[in-house]
Design an enzyme around this catalytic site. Structure first.
Site, short mmCIF file in Angstrom:
data_model
loop_
_atom_site.label_atom_id
_atom_site.label_comp_id
_atom_site.label_asym_id
_atom_site.label_seq_id
_atom_site.Cartn_x
_atom_site.Cartn_y
_atom_site.Cartn_z
N HIS A 39 0.97 0.68 6.25
CA HIS A 39 1.73 0.88 4.83
C HIS A 39 3.04 -0.18 4.42
O HIS A 39 3.46 -0.27 3.45
CB HIS A 39 2.01 2.22 4.76
CG HIS A 39 0.93 3.09 4.29
ND1 HIS A 39 -0.20 3.36 5.00
CD2 HIS A 39 0.69 3.67 3.22
CE1 HIS A 39 -0.98 4.02 4.23
NE2 HIS A 39 -0.71 4.28 3.26
N LYS A 104 -4.87 14.13 7.55
CA LYS A 104 -4.71 15.92 8.17
C LYS A 104 -3.36 16.16 7.99
O LYS A 104 -2.36 15.39 8.02
CB LYS A 104 -5.12 16.11 9.60
CG LYS A 104 -4.55 15.35 10.66
CD LYS A 104 -4.99 15.45 11.98
CE LYS A 104 -4.08 15.06 12.91
NZ LYS A 104 -4.41 15.39 14.40
#
Length: 182
Positions: A39, A104
Site C-alpha cells: 500500500h 479481518k
C-alpha cells in the site's frame, strides 16, 4: 435477514449498493493482494504520477501475505490479515475507484466514511482458514513489488471465494449488529 450473492470482480456500483452488512458473497473474477508495505508503494506511485500495478476502478484488494505454493497449486495458505494496518491508505484508494477490500477485524471511522462516500464495501474472510480459502484461488501471479516477498502484489483469479459483508456502502456494520447471521 441476510442474503447471499454471487458477484464477479471487478465490481461496479450496482454490485456494491445491493449489499448490506451481514450478507454472504461468493466472489469470482480477478482480485489483487496488497498489505501495508505494498500500500505504501502504491501511494508513492500515485504521488509520483507513475503507473500503478493494477487498475483501481472496480478493484477488490485482499489483505493477505500467502505462504509459498505447494507443488501443483497456484498459492499456499491465503488467510486474511488484520485490516486496520491499511486504514491510513484505504480512503484514498476508495476515492480512486477501489470498490472493496477483504481482510479481518474492524475498520477505522475514516474507512467506514469512505465506504459510504464512494459506494464501496469491506468484506471479511474467515481468519484461520487460509488453507481452505486457497482452494478457491485458481491462479496467482506476482505483478508488482516482488522484493516484498509474501507481501508482493499478486493478481489472483478466484472462484466462489466466500466472504461476509462487514461494512456496507450505507454505514451498516456487521460487528455492530446485535443479531449476527447464522
Amino acid at each position: 435477514m441476510s442474503k447471499e450473492y454471487r458477484l464477479r470482480a471487478p465490481l461496479r456500483d450496482e454490485d456494491v449498493v445491493q449489499l448490506k452488512a451481514g450478507d454472504r458473497v461468493l466472489l469470482s473474477g480477478i482480485i489483487y493482494t496488497a498489505r501495508d508495505a505494498a500500500h505504501k508503494k502504491i501511494i508513492q506511485a500515485l504521488e509520483a504520477g507513475t503507473e500503478l500495478p493494477f487498475p483501481l476502478k472496480g478493484a477488490v484488494i485482499y489483505y493477505v501475505g500467502p505462504s509459498p505454493a505447494p507443488e501443483g497449486r497456484p498459492i499456499g495458505s491465503a488467510g486474511p490479515t488484520t485490516s486496520y494496518r491499511m486504514d491510513s491508505y484505504t480512503p484514498r484508494l476508495h476515492s480512486l475507484g477501489v470498490k472493496a477490500t477483504i481482510g479481518k477485524g474492524k475498520r477505522s471511522q475514516d474507512v467506514k466514511d469512505a465506504l459510504v462516500r464512494h459506494n464501496a464495501v469491506y468484506f471479511g474472510a474467515t481468519g484461520g482458514a487460509g488453507a481452505l480459502l486457497s482452494q478457491r484461488i485458481e491462479a496467482a501471479k506476482i505483478i508488482a513489488f516482488e522484493d516484498l516477498g509474501p507481501e508482493a502484489v499478486r493478481e489472483l483469479v478466484v472462484r466462489d471465494f466466500p466472504l461476509l459483508v462487514v461494512n456496507d456502502a450505507f454505514g451498516g456494520e456487521l460487528y455492530a449488529t446485535p443479531n449476527l447471521p447464522t
